[in-house]
Scaffold this motif. Structure first.
Motif, PDB file in Angstrom:
ATOM      1  N   ILE A  15       0.866  -1.172   0.000  1.00 63.07           N
ATOM      2  CA  ILE A  15       0.000   0.000   0.000  1.00 63.07           C
ATOM      3  C   ILE A  15       0.904   1.223   0.000  1.00 63.07           C
ATOM      4  N   THR A  16       0.707   2.101  -0.961  1.00 62.14           N
ATOM      5  CA  THR A  16       1.475   3.344  -0.982  1.00 62.14           C
ATOM      6  C   THR A  16       0.582   4.455  -0.455  1.00 62.14           C
ATOM      7  N   ASN A  20      -1.276  13.500   1.834  1.00 63.11           N
ATOM      8  CA  ASN A  20      -2.225  13.958   2.859  1.00 63.11           C
ATOM      9  C   ASN A  20      -3.231  12.879   3.276  1.00 63.11           C
ATOM     10  N   GLU A  21      -2.842  11.607   3.178  1.00 63.62           N
ATOM     11  CA  GLU A  21      -3.738  10.521   3.593  1.00 63.62           C
ATOM     12  C   GLU A  21      -3.484  10.194   5.058  1.00 63.62           C
ATOM     13  N   MET A  28      -7.152   0.980   6.685  1.00 63.61           N
ATOM     14  CA  MET A  28      -8.391   0.422   6.137  1.00 63.61           C
ATOM     15  C   MET A  28      -8.169  -0.113   4.730  1.00 63.61           C
ATOM     16  N   ARG A  29      -7.411   0.613   3.911  1.00 63.78           N
ATOM     17  CA  ARG A  29      -7.111   0.124   2.559  1.00 63.78           C
ATOM     18  C   ARG A  29      -6.292  -1.150   2.612  1.00 63.78           C
TER      19      ARG A  29
END
Length: 82
Positions: A15-16, A20-21, A28-29
């Motif tokens: 997961i990258t 601003n995440e 969750m991703r």
């Protein structure tokens, strides 16, 4: 002694972070991707030894579940058609 067989699928999940995440949305991703890949399901099935009789029983139950799902999908599509 032979090396142990991998217990999970060999696909690596990465997961990258988007700009601003938040960490929560990234987690969750990651959880979603892990569920989609089947890693946890494979680990759960390999947690205990399964003899041939149990394996056949499980396969039969899986095939029944798939057939039932296919029947309901077919029924739903027939009901939607004009």
């Amino acid at each position: 002694r032979a090396p142990a067989a991998p217990t999970a699928p060999s696909m690596t999940i990465k997961i990258t972070l988007k700009p601003n995440e938040s960490v929560d949305s990234a987690i969750m991703r990651l959880r979603r991707e892990v569920n989609k890949s089947g890693h946890l399901r494979a680990l759960r099935t390999k947690r205990y030894f399964e003899d041939s009789r149990e394996k056949a029983k499980r396969k039969l139950a899986e095939s029944r579940r798939k057939m039932k799902f296919a029947r309901t999908m077919k029924r739903n599509q027939a009901a939607r058609a004009p």
